[in-house]
Motif scaffolding. Structure first.
Motif, PDB file in Angstrom:
ATOM      1  N   ARG A  82       0.603  -1.452  -0.081  1.00 37.77           N
ATOM      2  CA  ARG A  82      -0.106  -0.055  -0.328  1.00 37.77           C
ATOM      3  C   ARG A  82       0.566   1.670   0.447  1.00 37.77           C
ATOM      4  N   LEU A  83       2.065   1.434   0.777  1.00 38.61           N
ATOM      5  CA  LEU A  83       2.545   2.410   0.694  1.00 38.61           C
ATOM      6  C   LEU A  83       3.494   2.386  -0.717  1.00 38.61           C
ATOM      7  N   GLN A  84       3.357   1.508  -1.582  1.00 39.93           N
ATOM      8  CA  GLN A  84       4.464   1.445  -2.753  1.00 39.93           C
ATOM      9  C   GLN A  84       3.464   1.927  -4.155  1.00 39.93           C
ATOM     10  N   THR A  85       2.221   2.121  -3.593  1.00 36.16           N
ATOM     11  CA  THR A  85       1.692   1.761  -4.902  1.00 36.16           C
ATOM     12  C   THR A  85       0.868   2.715  -4.648  1.00 36.16           C
ATOM     13  N   GLN A  86       0.632   3.817  -3.319  1.00 36.09           N
ATOM     14  CA  GLN A  86      -0.216   4.511  -3.211  1.00 36.09           C
ATOM     15  C   GLN A  86       0.015   5.822  -4.138  1.00 36.09           C
ATOM     16  N   PRO A  87      -0.749   6.715  -4.782  1.00 39.71           N
ATOM     17  CA  PRO A  87      -0.842   7.866  -6.143  1.00 39.71           C
ATOM     18  C   PRO A  87      -0.508   9.467  -4.599  1.00 39.71           C
ATOM     19  N   LYS A  88       0.550   9.590  -5.900  1.00 43.22           N
ATOM     20  CA  LYS A  88       1.856  10.729  -5.426  1.00 43.22           C
ATOM     21  C   LYS A  88       0.407  11.499  -5.565  1.00 43.22           C
ATOM     22  N   ALA A  89       0.775  12.648  -4.225  1.00 45.13           N
ATOM     23  CA  ALA A  89       0.112  13.833  -3.256  1.00 45.13           C
ATOM     24  C   ALA A  89       0.438  14.798  -4.885  1.00 45.13           C
ATOM     25  N   SER A  90      -0.523  15.659  -5.056  1.00 47.00           N
ATOM     26  CA  SER A  90      -1.028  16.751  -5.940  1.00 47.00           C
ATOM     27  C   SER A  90      -0.636  18.300  -4.878  1.00 47.00           C
ATOM     28  N   CYS A  91      -0.415  19.068  -5.450  1.00 49.27           N
ATOM     29  CA  CYS A  91      -0.330  20.153  -4.897  1.00 49.27           C
ATOM     30  C   CYS A  91      -1.314  20.771  -4.179  1.00 49.27           C
ATOM     31  N   GLY A  92      -1.150  20.937  -2.264  1.00 44.43           N
ATOM     32  CA  GLY A  92      -2.382  20.986  -2.485  1.00 44.43           C
ATOM     33  C   GLY A  92      -3.177  20.054  -1.304  1.00 44.43           C
ATOM     34  N   GLN A  93      -2.448  19.010  -1.723  1.00 46.05           N
ATOM     35  CA  GLN A  93      -3.133  17.695  -0.968  1.00 46.05           C
ATOM     36  C   GLN A  93      -3.040  16.469  -0.278  1.00 46.05           C
ATOM     37  N   TYR A  94      -2.656  16.560   0.933  1.00 46.04           N
ATOM     38  CA  TYR A  94      -2.281  15.222   1.386  1.00 46.04           C
ATOM     39  C   TYR A  94      -1.692  14.226   1.016  1.00 46.04           C
ATOM     40  N   CYS A 150      -1.274  -8.867  -4.764  1.00 40.23           N
ATOM     41  CA  CYS A 150      -1.504  -7.073  -5.169  1.00 40.23           C
ATOM     42  C   CYS A 150      -2.626  -6.208  -5.351  1.00 40.23           C
ATOM     43  N   LEU A 151      -3.249  -6.698  -6.004  1.00 37.60           N
ATOM     44  CA  LEU A 151      -4.597  -6.469  -6.394  1.00 37.60           C
ATOM     45  C   LEU A 151      -5.456  -6.189  -5.550  1.00 37.60           C
ATOM     46  N   LEU A 152      -5.557  -7.713  -4.840  1.00 40.00           N
ATOM     47  CA  LEU A 152      -7.004  -7.184  -3.623  1.00 40.00           C
ATOM     48  C   LEU A 152      -5.914  -6.408  -2.665  1.00 40.00           C
ATOM     49  N   GLN A 153      -4.503  -6.337  -2.480  1.00 39.56           N
ATOM     50  CA  GLN A 153      -3.980  -5.580  -0.779  1.00 39.56           C
ATOM     51  C   GLN A 153      -4.601  -3.610  -1.828  1.00 39.56           C
ATOM     52  N   VAL A 154      -4.305  -3.654  -2.413  1.00 40.83           N
ATOM     53  CA  VAL A 154      -4.651  -1.695  -2.776  1.00 40.83           C
ATOM     54  C   VAL A 154      -5.720  -1.505  -3.282  1.00 40.83           C
ATOM     55  N   GLN A 155      -7.065  -2.544  -3.367  1.00 38.24           N
ATOM     56  CA  GLN A 155      -8.066  -2.808  -3.713  1.00 38.24           C
ATOM     57  C   GLN A 155      -8.828  -2.390  -2.326  1.00 38.24           C
ATOM     58  N   SER A 156      -8.088  -2.848  -1.320  1.00 36.11           N
ATOM     59  CA  SER A 156      -8.862  -2.461   0.228  1.00 36.11           C
ATOM     60  C   SER A 156      -8.377  -0.541   0.441  1.00 36.11           C
ATOM     61  N   SER A 157      -6.877  -0.680  -0.200  1.00 31.45           N
ATOM     62  CA  SER A 157      -6.542   1.123   0.824  1.00 31.45           C
ATOM     63  C   SER A 157      -8.135   2.165  -0.333  1.00 31.45           C
ATOM     64  N   SER A 158      -7.929   1.804  -1.350  1.00 29.94           N
ATOM     65  CA  SER A 158      -8.869   3.005  -2.474  1.00 29.94           C
ATOM     66  C   SER A 158     -10.176   2.440  -2.208  1.00 29.94           C
ATOM     67  N   GLY A 170       8.129   2.644   1.043  1.00 30.79           N
ATOM     68  CA  GLY A 170       7.748   0.719   1.595  1.00 30.79           C
ATOM     69  C   GLY A 170       8.591   0.278   2.679  1.00 30.79           C
ATOM     70  N   PHE A 171      10.103   0.996   2.801  1.00 27.76           N
ATOM     71  CA  PHE A 171      11.308   0.693   3.473  1.00 27.76           C
ATOM     72  C   PHE A 171      10.936  -0.173   4.954  1.00 27.76           C
ATOM     73  N   ASN A 172      11.028   1.155   5.959  1.00 24.63           N
ATOM     74  CA  ASN A 172       9.949  -0.033   7.055  1.00 24.63           C
ATOM     75  C   ASN A 172       9.537  -1.212   7.104  1.00 24.63           C
ATOM     76  N   ALA A 173       8.452  -0.594   6.283  1.00 27.45           N
ATOM     77  CA  ALA A 173       7.930  -2.257   6.443  1.00 27.45           C
ATOM     78  C   ALA A 173       8.512  -3.401   6.300  1.00 27.45           C
ATOM     79  N   VAL A 174       8.971  -2.884   4.718  1.00 28.28           N
ATOM     80  CA  VAL A 174       9.662  -4.378   4.599  1.00 28.28           C
ATOM     81  C   VAL A 174      11.198  -4.984   5.316  1.00 28.28           C
ATOM     82  N   PHE A 175      11.550  -4.223   6.040  1.00 26.45           N
ATOM     83  CA  PHE A 175      11.870  -4.121   6.582  1.00 26.45           C
ATOM     84  C   PHE A 175      12.201  -4.840   8.071  1.00 26.45           C
ATOM     85  N   LEU A 176      11.043  -4.754   8.482  1.00 20.47           N
ATOM     86  CA  LEU A 176      10.273  -4.903   9.876  1.00 20.47           C
ATOM     87  C   LEU A 176       9.846  -5.874   9.652  1.00 20.47           C
ATOM     88  N   ARG A 177       9.113  -6.565   8.832  1.00 18.88           N
ATOM     89  CA  ARG A 177       8.326  -7.509   7.948  1.00 18.88           C
ATOM     90  C   ARG A 177      10.013  -8.608   7.831  1.00 18.88           C
TER      91      ARG A 177
END
Length: 326
Positions: free
Chosen positions: A36-48, A158-166, A293-300
């Motif tokens: 989810r961290l790797q595939t989240q969309p890049k925030a545009s100006c004024g968005q988080y 990956c598709l199942l993991q991403v669809q839940s966050s979207s 996703g660096f932190n999640a990868v190395f924690l896992r």
């Protein structure tokens, strides 16, 4: 050195499947966060951004979907883990055997996990370190063997993991996802991202998977007291060796894993291939985007791989005890 034993695909299948199941149960929650961290969309100006980090992703996932949300998409890799690990260990052993100059002689590399149980610390130290090159070549062969099994399950996961966050529930489960992908563009859609999976799982097996097994076996030997067999190593030391091996493996494998996740979860036609994914990522996010996703990868990595090797060792010992003739 102890008597050499033939590689047993049946034992490797069962023990590898058990070890892989242990890996998934221990590591899948953080794998969900990583994707989810790797595939989240890049925030545009004024968005988080949707998630500010691993903990934020964990908190929002559990709050919105409950604890089971962390295990989304586990069905597909769990169904493929037994054959994947069986083929992986079989291919690894076969790669070493192909490098033997005389089939009647013991394997020149000490990396066979079954034979390693019979090697004492003093015997390991007599083996020239240059022979460790065989571990890297064998790991590469194993990567190509496992790709056929890994690629479809990894894409579905990956598709199942991403669809839940979207928030868009397009697929009801692993089987529904596989069927829909096949109906869209046939087997080509199911295997989307296979080239990237090969790069991560085979070409990079020379430095990463080779280092993975080499590190594990070296640490097992290093932690074994003089005069004792490696098979007598304590459970905490096995977990330590497996965990460290997993961290080193992911240090190398993370960048292509990021590219693979983006390619597999992207809309059809967004990317033309590997180089296009890489160029787009570097242009929009810079080199640091390769380690999303660096932190999640190395924690896992530590608990998941520690559990995997421990599960494999336990299952293999039981099989050797119950069915020595397999």
């Amino acid at each position: 050195m102890g008597t050499d034993e033939r590689v047993s695909p049946l034992k490797n299948f069962v023990a590898g499947g058990f070890g892989g199941a242990c890996l998934l149960l221990a590591g899948h929650p953080l794998d969900t966060i990583k994707v989810r961290l790797q595939t989240q969309p890049k925030a545009s100006c004024g968005q988080y951004v949707l998630y500010t980090g691993a903990y934020d992703c964990f908190r929002k996932t559990v709050s919105k979907e409950g604890i089971l949300g962390l295990y989304k998409g586990m069905g597909a890799p769990l169904a493929g883990v037994a054959p994947m690990m069986a083929i992986n260990f079989f291919g690894f052993g076969l790669g070493k055997q192909l490098q033997q100059t005389d089939p009647g002689k013991p394997l020149t590399s000490p990396s066979n996990l079954i034979n390693l149980e019979r090697i004492c610390k003093e015997e390991w130290q007599k083996i020239p370190q240059s022979r460790n090159t065989q571990i890297f070549l064998s790991g590469s062969l194993a990567g190509f063997f496992t790709t056929v099994v890994v690629a479809p399950g990894d894409r579905i996961k990956c598709l199942l993991q991403v669809q839940s966050s979207s928030g868009e529930l397009k697929y009801t489960g692993p089987l529904d996802c596989a069927v829909r992908l096949y109906k869209q563009q046939g087997i080509r859609s199911v295997y989307k991202g296979t080239v990237l999976t090969i790069i991560r799982g085979a070409i990079l097996y020379v430095p990463s998977n080779g280092l993975y097994f080499l590190t594990y076996e070296y640490l097992k030997n290093f932690l074994t007291p003089n005069g004792q067999s490696v098979s007598q190593l304590s459970t905490p030391n096995i977990l330590l060796a497996g965990g460290i091996a997993g961290i080193l493996n992911w240090t190398i494998a993370l960048p292509p894993d990021v590219l693979k996740s983006k390619f597999q979860t992207a809309a059809e036609g967004k990317y033309r291939g590997l180089l296009d994914v890489l160029r787009t990522l570097l242009r929009e996010e810079g080199p640091k985007g390769l380690y999303k996703g660096f932190n999640a990868v190395f924690l896992r990595a530590f608990p998941a791989n520690a559990a995997c090797f421990f599960g494999f060792e336990v299952a293999l010992k039981q099989l050797n005890s119950l069915a020595p003739g397999w």
